[in-house]
Design a protein around this motif. Structure first.
Motif, PDB file in Angstrom:
ATOM      1  N   MET A 163      84.292 -24.057 -25.874  1.00 40.66           N
ATOM      2  CA  MET A 163      83.675 -24.628 -24.697  1.00 40.66           C
ATOM      3  C   MET A 163      82.658 -25.671 -25.159  1.00 40.66           C
ATOM      4  O   MET A 163      81.822 -25.396 -25.995  1.00 40.66           O
ATOM      5  CB  MET A 163      82.970 -23.525 -23.906  1.00 40.66           C
ATOM      6  N   ASN A 164      82.742 -26.868 -24.596  1.00 37.97           N
ATOM      7  CA  ASN A 164      81.780 -27.893 -24.972  1.00 37.97           C
ATOM      8  C   ASN A 164      80.604 -27.906 -23.999  1.00 37.97           C
ATOM      9  O   ASN A 164      80.567 -27.168 -23.021  1.00 37.97           O
ATOM     10  CB  ASN A 164      82.454 -29.269 -25.068  1.00 37.97           C
ATOM     11  N   LYS A 165      79.629 -28.769 -24.297  1.00 42.67           N
ATOM     12  CA  LYS A 165      78.400 -28.840 -23.494  1.00 42.67           C
ATOM     13  C   LYS A 165      78.680 -29.142 -22.023  1.00 42.67           C
ATOM     14  O   LYS A 165      78.080 -28.563 -21.127  1.00 42.67           O
ATOM     15  CB  LYS A 165      77.481 -29.898 -24.094  1.00 42.67           C
ATOM     16  N   HIS A 166      79.623 -30.041 -21.761  1.00 43.62           N
ATOM     17  CA  HIS A 166      79.933 -30.410 -20.377  1.00 43.62           C
ATOM     18  C   HIS A 166      80.585 -29.270 -19.607  1.00 43.62           C
ATOM     19  O   HIS A 166      80.303 -29.054 -18.428  1.00 43.62           O
ATOM     20  CB  HIS A 166      80.814 -31.652 -20.339  1.00 43.62           C
ATOM     21  N   GLU A 167      81.458 -28.532 -20.283  1.00 43.18           N
ATOM     22  CA  GLU A 167      82.090 -27.378 -19.637  1.00 43.18           C
ATOM     23  C   GLU A 167      81.052 -26.318 -19.312  1.00 43.18           C
ATOM     24  O   GLU A 167      81.074 -25.735 -18.228  1.00 43.18           O
ATOM     25  CB  GLU A 167      83.166 -26.777 -20.547  1.00 43.18           C
ATOM     26  N   ALA A 168      80.143 -26.068 -20.247  1.00 41.63           N
ATOM     27  CA  ALA A 168      79.094 -25.063 -20.020  1.00 41.63           C
ATOM     28  C   ALA A 168      78.224 -25.470 -18.844  1.00 41.63           C
ATOM     29  O   ALA A 168      77.871 -24.650 -17.997  1.00 41.63           O
ATOM     30  CB  ALA A 168      78.244 -24.887 -21.279  1.00 41.63           C
ATOM     31  N   GLY A 198      79.056 -27.399 -16.262  1.00 39.56           N
ATOM     32  CA  GLY A 198      79.825 -27.257 -15.027  1.00 39.56           C
ATOM     33  C   GLY A 198      79.939 -25.807 -14.610  1.00 39.56           C
ATOM     34  O   GLY A 198      79.821 -25.476 -13.428  1.00 39.56           O
ATOM     35  N   ASN A 199      80.182 -24.939 -15.584  1.00 34.92           N
ATOM     36  CA  ASN A 199      80.262 -23.510 -15.284  1.00 34.92           C
ATOM     37  C   ASN A 199      78.931 -23.010 -14.745  1.00 34.92           C
ATOM     38  O   ASN A 199      78.904 -22.177 -13.846  1.00 34.92           O
ATOM     39  CB  ASN A 199      80.640 -22.714 -16.535  1.00 34.92           C
ATOM     40  N   TRP A 200      77.836 -23.481 -15.302  1.00 31.36           N
ATOM     41  CA  TRP A 200      76.518 -23.043 -14.842  1.00 31.36           C
ATOM     42  C   TRP A 200      76.302 -23.452 -13.390  1.00 31.36           C
ATOM     43  O   TRP A 200      75.799 -22.663 -12.588  1.00 31.36           O
ATOM     44  CB  TRP A 200      75.415 -23.605 -15.724  1.00 31.36           C
ATOM     45  N   LYS A 201      76.687 -24.658 -13.016  1.00 26.56           N
ATOM     46  CA  LYS A 201      76.511 -25.110 -11.640  1.00 26.56           C
ATOM     47  C   LYS A 201      77.258 -24.197 -10.667  1.00 26.56           C
ATOM     48  O   LYS A 201      76.749 -23.857  -9.606  1.00 26.56           O
ATOM     49  CB  LYS A 201      76.958 -26.556 -11.479  1.00 26.56           C
ATOM     50  N   GLN A 202      78.454 -23.795 -11.051  1.00 26.53           N
ATOM     51  CA  GLN A 202      79.229 -22.892 -10.201  1.00 26.53           C
ATOM     52  C   GLN A 202      78.603 -21.501 -10.157  1.00 26.53           C
ATOM     53  O   GLN A 202      78.614 -20.826  -9.135  1.00 26.53           O
ATOM     54  CB  GLN A 202      80.661 -22.791 -10.706  1.00 26.53           C
ATOM     55  N   PHE A 203      78.070 -21.097 -11.267  1.00 30.69           N
ATOM     56  CA  PHE A 203      77.525 -19.751 -11.411  1.00 30.69           C
ATOM     57  C   PHE A 203      76.163 -19.591 -10.742  1.00 30.69           C
ATOM     58  O   PHE A 203      75.781 -18.500 -10.344  1.00 30.69           O
ATOM     59  CB  PHE A 203      77.412 -19.450 -12.910  1.00 30.69           C
ATOM     60  N   LYS A 204      75.427 -20.698 -10.593  1.00 23.19           N
ATOM     61  CA  LYS A 204      74.082 -20.672 -10.016  1.00 23.19           C
ATOM     62  C   LYS A 204      74.035 -19.986  -8.655  1.00 23.19           C
ATOM     63  O   LYS A 204      73.124 -19.208  -8.380  1.00 23.19           O
ATOM     64  CB  LYS A 204      73.548 -22.095  -9.855  1.00 23.19           C
ATOM     65  N   GLY A 205      75.012 -20.266  -7.823  1.00 27.37           N
ATOM     66  CA  GLY A 205      75.042 -19.666  -6.493  1.00 27.37           C
ATOM     67  C   GLY A 205      75.138 -18.154  -6.558  1.00 27.37           C
ATOM     68  O   GLY A 205      74.474 -17.450  -5.793  1.00 27.37           O
ATOM     69  N   LYS A 206      75.934 -17.654  -7.487  1.00 27.13           N
ATOM     70  CA  LYS A 206      76.071 -16.209  -7.641  1.00 27.13           C
ATOM     71  C   LYS A 206      74.773 -15.589  -8.145  1.00 27.13           C
ATOM     72  O   LYS A 206      74.409 -14.490  -7.727  1.00 27.13           O
ATOM     73  CB  LYS A 206      77.220 -15.891  -8.596  1.00 27.13           C
ATOM     74  N   VAL A 207      74.094 -16.297  -9.035  1.00 29.30           N
ATOM     75  CA  VAL A 207      72.808 -15.812  -9.553  1.00 29.30           C
ATOM     76  C   VAL A 207      71.797 -15.730  -8.401  1.00 29.30           C
ATOM     77  O   VAL A 207      71.077 -14.744  -8.260  1.00 29.30           O
ATOM     78  CB  VAL A 207      72.290 -16.723 -10.686  1.00 29.30           C
ATOM     79  N   LYS A 208      71.765 -16.752  -7.576  1.00 27.79           N
ATOM     80  CA  LYS A 208      70.815 -16.763  -6.453  1.00 27.79           C
ATOM     81  C   LYS A 208      71.131 -15.676  -5.425  1.00 27.79           C
ATOM     82  O   LYS A 208      70.225 -15.158  -4.785  1.00 27.79           O
ATOM     83  CB  LYS A 208      70.789 -18.137  -5.788  1.00 27.79           C
ATOM     84  N   GLU A 209      72.408 -15.337  -5.266  1.00 29.25           N
ATOM     85  CA  GLU A 209      72.756 -14.239  -4.359  1.00 29.25           C
ATOM     86  C   GLU A 209      72.156 -12.934  -4.860  1.00 29.25           C
ATOM     87  O   GLU A 209      71.691 -12.119  -4.067  1.00 29.25           O
ATOM     88  CB  GLU A 209      74.276 -14.085  -4.261  1.00 29.25           C
ATOM     89  N   ASP A 218      63.691 -22.979 -10.721  1.00 27.80           N
ATOM     90  CA  ASP A 218      63.832 -21.968 -11.771  1.00 27.80           C
ATOM     91  C   ASP A 218      65.185 -22.111 -12.458  1.00 27.80           C
ATOM     92  O   ASP A 218      65.288 -22.099 -13.684  1.00 27.80           O
ATOM     93  CB  ASP A 218      63.740 -20.545 -11.205  1.00 27.80           C
ATOM     94  N   LEU A 219      66.222 -22.242 -11.661  1.00 22.99           N
ATOM     95  CA  LEU A 219      67.570 -22.290 -12.198  1.00 22.99           C
ATOM     96  C   LEU A 219      67.845 -23.612 -12.918  1.00 22.99           C
ATOM     97  O   LEU A 219      68.625 -23.649 -13.863  1.00 22.99           O
ATOM     98  CB  LEU A 219      68.598 -22.022 -11.105  1.00 22.99           C
ATOM     99  N   THR A 220      67.174 -24.669 -12.503  1.00 20.22           N
ATOM    100  CA  THR A 220      67.294 -25.935 -13.216  1.00 20.22           C
ATOM    101  C   THR A 220      66.675 -25.813 -14.602  1.00 20.22           C
ATOM    102  O   THR A 220      67.242 -26.286 -15.589  1.00 20.22           O
ATOM    103  CB  THR A 220      66.615 -27.074 -12.427  1.00 20.22           C
ATOM    104  N   VAL A 221      65.531 -25.146 -14.683  1.00 17.40           N
ATOM    105  CA  VAL A 221      64.872 -24.926 -15.972  1.00 17.40           C
ATOM    106  C   VAL A 221      65.733 -24.042 -16.870  1.00 17.40           C
ATOM    107  O   VAL A 221      65.899 -24.312 -18.056  1.00 17.40           O
ATOM    108  CB  VAL A 221      63.468 -24.301 -15.775  1.00 17.40           C
ATOM    109  N   VAL A 222      66.301 -22.997 -16.297  1.00 17.40           N
ATOM    110  CA  VAL A 222      67.126 -22.055 -17.054  1.00 17.40           C
ATOM    111  C   VAL A 222      68.375 -22.755 -17.599  1.00 17.40           C
ATOM    112  O   VAL A 222      68.725 -22.582 -18.762  1.00 17.40           O
ATOM    113  CB  VAL A 222      67.523 -20.850 -16.168  1.00 17.40           C
ATOM    114  N   GLU A 223      69.051 -23.524 -16.746  1.00 15.46           N
ATOM    115  CA  GLU A 223      70.235 -24.309 -17.098  1.00 15.46           C
ATOM    116  C   GLU A 223      71.194 -23.603 -18.043  1.00 15.46           C
ATOM    117  O   GLU A 223      71.612 -24.127 -19.065  1.00 15.46           O
ATOM    118  CB  GLU A 223      69.804 -25.657 -17.697  1.00 15.46           C
ATOM    119  N   GLY A 224      71.526 -22.357 -17.699  1.00 17.65           N
ATOM    120  CA  GLY A 224      72.546 -21.636 -18.444  1.00 17.65           C
ATOM    121  C   GLY A 224      72.051 -20.873 -19.655  1.00 17.65           C
ATOM    122  O   GLY A 224      72.845 -20.283 -20.372  1.00 17.65           O
TER     123      GLY A 224
END
Length: 69
Positions: A1-6, A8-19, A28-34
């Motif tokens: 997995m390269n930096k761009h894939e990681a 993109g995955n984080w952006k999709q995953f953020k919503g689940k984290v916030k739930e 907070d999630l921008t700072v965490v960034e995966g």
């Protein structure tokens, strides 16, 4: 997995984290960034948990979700 894939995955995953942890802000999630260790820290900060509790809660939650740090 390269930096761009990681990223993109984080952006999709953020919503689940916030739930799961609704007290976490978009900032907070921008700072965490995966970064898992930073997510544990933000959970501790927002919920007043000890590190072990935040780590366990995240580990338990991860077991039910498909995300690779």
């Amino acid at each position: 997995m390269n930096k761009h894939e990681a990223g993109g995955n984080w952006k999709q995953f953020k919503g689940k984290v916030k739930e799961q942890w609704g007290k976490l802000t978009d900032d907070d999630l921008t700072v965490v960034e995966g970064k898992r260790d930073q997510l544990v820290g933000k959970i501790q900060e927002r919920y007043g948990y000890e590190k072990d509790r935040a780590e366990k809660e995240l580990s338990d939650w991860e077991s039910g979700h498909d995300h690779r740090w």
